[in-house]
Design an enzyme around this catalytic site. Sequence first.
Site, short mmCIF file in Angstrom:
data_model
loop_
_atom_site.label_atom_id
_atom_site.label_comp_id
_atom_site.label_asym_id
_atom_site.label_seq_id
_atom_site.Cartn_x
_atom_site.Cartn_y
_atom_site.Cartn_z
N GLY A 148 -13.86 -1.71 -6.49
CA GLY A 148 -15.17 -1.13 -6.17
C GLY A 148 -15.19 -0.29 -4.91
N GLY A 149 -14.00 0.19 -4.44
CA GLY A 149 -13.99 1.06 -3.26
C GLY A 149 -14.73 0.40 -2.11
CB THR A 161 -9.54 -0.84 -7.16
OG1 THR A 161 -9.40 0.37 -6.41
CG2 THR A 161 -8.84 -1.95 -6.42
NE ARG A 179 -4.15 1.79 1.13
CZ ARG A 179 -5.17 2.10 0.32
NH1 ARG A 179 -5.20 1.67 -0.93
NH2 ARG A 179 -6.17 2.81 0.78
CG ASN A 191 -8.39 6.12 -4.16
OD1 ASN A 191 -9.23 5.27 -3.93
ND2 ASN A 191 -8.45 7.31 -3.60
CB THR A 194 -6.09 0.50 -6.07
OG1 THR A 194 -7.03 1.51 -6.42
CG2 THR A 194 -5.39 0.86 -4.80
CB SER A 226 -7.22 -0.22 1.68
OG SER A 226 -7.69 -0.93 0.55
CB SER A 227 -12.64 -1.03 0.93
OG SER A 227 -13.08 0.06 1.67
N1 GLY Z 1 -8.53 2.91 -2.95
C1 GLY Z 1 -9.56 1.99 -2.70
C2 GLY Z 1 -9.28 1.18 -1.50
O1 GLY Z 1 -8.12 0.98 -1.17
O2 GLY Z 1 -10.17 0.72 -0.85
#
Ligand code: GLY
Length: 571
Positions: free
Chosen positions: A472-473, A380, A106, A400, A398, A451-452
């Site tokens: 998909g965030g 992503t 990340r 983002n 990603t 993050s998700s």
């Molecule tokens: N940027 C989307 C996530 O990391 O959840």
Amino acid sequence: MLKIIRYNTLVILSVLFLFSCKTEKHQFKNSASKAEIADKAMIVSARSEASRIGAEIMKKGGNAFDAMVATEMALAVSYPFAGNLGGGGFMVYRTADGEVGTLDYREKAPLASSKNMYLDENGEVISEKSTMGALASGVPGTIAGIFKVHKKFGSLPIQELLKPVIALAEKGIVVTQKQQDRLQKYRDVLMQVNEDTILFTKSYKAGDTLKNKALANTLRRIATNGRSEFYGGETGKILLNFLQERGGIITEQDLLKYDAKWRDPVQVQYKDYQIISMPPPSSGGIVLAQILKMIEPYPLNEYAHNSAKYIQVLTEAERRAYADRSFYLGDSDFYEVPQDSLLDSNYLEAKMANFSFEQATSSSAINHGELSNFYESNETTHYSIVDAEGNAVSVTTTLNGAYGSKLYIPELGFFMNNEMNDFSLKPGVPNMFGLIGAEANAIAPEKRMLSSMTPTIIEKDNKLWMVVGSPGGSTIITSVLQTFLNVAEFDLNMQEAVSAKRFHHQWLPDEIMMEPAGFEEKALEELQQKGYKINQSESRIIGKVDAIRVLPNGKLEGGADPRGDDTAVGF
Ligand code: GLY
């Protein structure tokens, strides 16, 4: 003779009966249901070129980790919307002998970053500052990630892994219809942020070839000089000059200090399944585990697939888990995430205690926060790989937002991320996914933004069973959840499970977002009568899942999401 005819009629009737039961039980609408099956190895990614390159590496004798390195870079070439060198990601792995782990590559906040850097003098968020341009970027982790994977698990030389990727960048990719549409949609903003035309602002039509010579050169230098080409070498220097000239704050010190980190996965048992997923700085593993433990007591497979009752149970668990996400989750290197307490079974049982099938729980009764109606789409990207030995990797990577910060470095051939927006810029103010954060996810130098992303591997009876993940965030976690349940609870095949329509609730805004035209009117009416607000107006897709299931006979069954150009390639 008569006996034989009677016997045959009986068999035919029984088969018809079984078939009708199955279709009734699994009523769902989807656009693709035939799963790709492979004998030995498989890869599913957002682009056919990337899946093919990964599969070719495994055919040549490379393992899933070699394929990961090549695929990650092939996505940067073929899917610059999310594939990247200027971003970051997470990998969850399970080796053939059952060892599990995760790699966190990340992005990190620059050393010069500060808690209130995106606020104006009145303490209000200046929204564009964290989403577009040079100040929106965290320190990229992708190149550190692939080298870390290669060092620990790789079996083929890095030059061999990058060779087909460099050739792809040079010869060019074929623009798809979806890619044409995306480039058209973002052309104006790309021009605006870059204050000029760039490679991706030309007017491409489906079928055109798009070559990226600059990226080929960057990859060639990385293949020759290794990781340090990016973190200290010529590529790093070009990147820094470019960003600093545009007001960016990432320095050489940031690049030199960056490292990817091995982390223990979040693991949770759901019925016969062991779920292995990403720990903080992703919220994915913990939130997924919380939801699974909250829904486990309910007999989901007795409710029809995507019925009102099924949607209700998942929605109420999601509402409660996302409320926790907002307050308790952040980078565990900086903030003590109460993981054990969040996954404690008594705690989760108590959270569901006020749920009733009679009426929707109000999100304001769960916790407080500002309402937002804003969702972004499916940036992503995720890919899943299983090799011939049985090693599995699940990777979500990603920039983002779509094309990240939209800032493209022409000399290097890639976009930079806008991951700083994943921090909580101000407590209570939603980010671009409508997610609300708190102190746990406040900006601090070298901290990773929450993050998700939920790359996940699932075991059944201690054996590899599924590799799954999604972009998909905020909707990533619920997309992974529903894909798993579609197979585990409703017996869908991997492709059906991926294609089936999805829904999502994230505590705030207090509404169920649903993919349009895929749910029974009756179910929607029932939910509305119980007080649920349904949002189908965004006419959007939820997640783009790429997954592999290991069948009982050992073959691999792929699920490539028809919502994108996603492709399963196996052999
Ligand atoms: N940027 C989307 C996530 O990391 O959840």
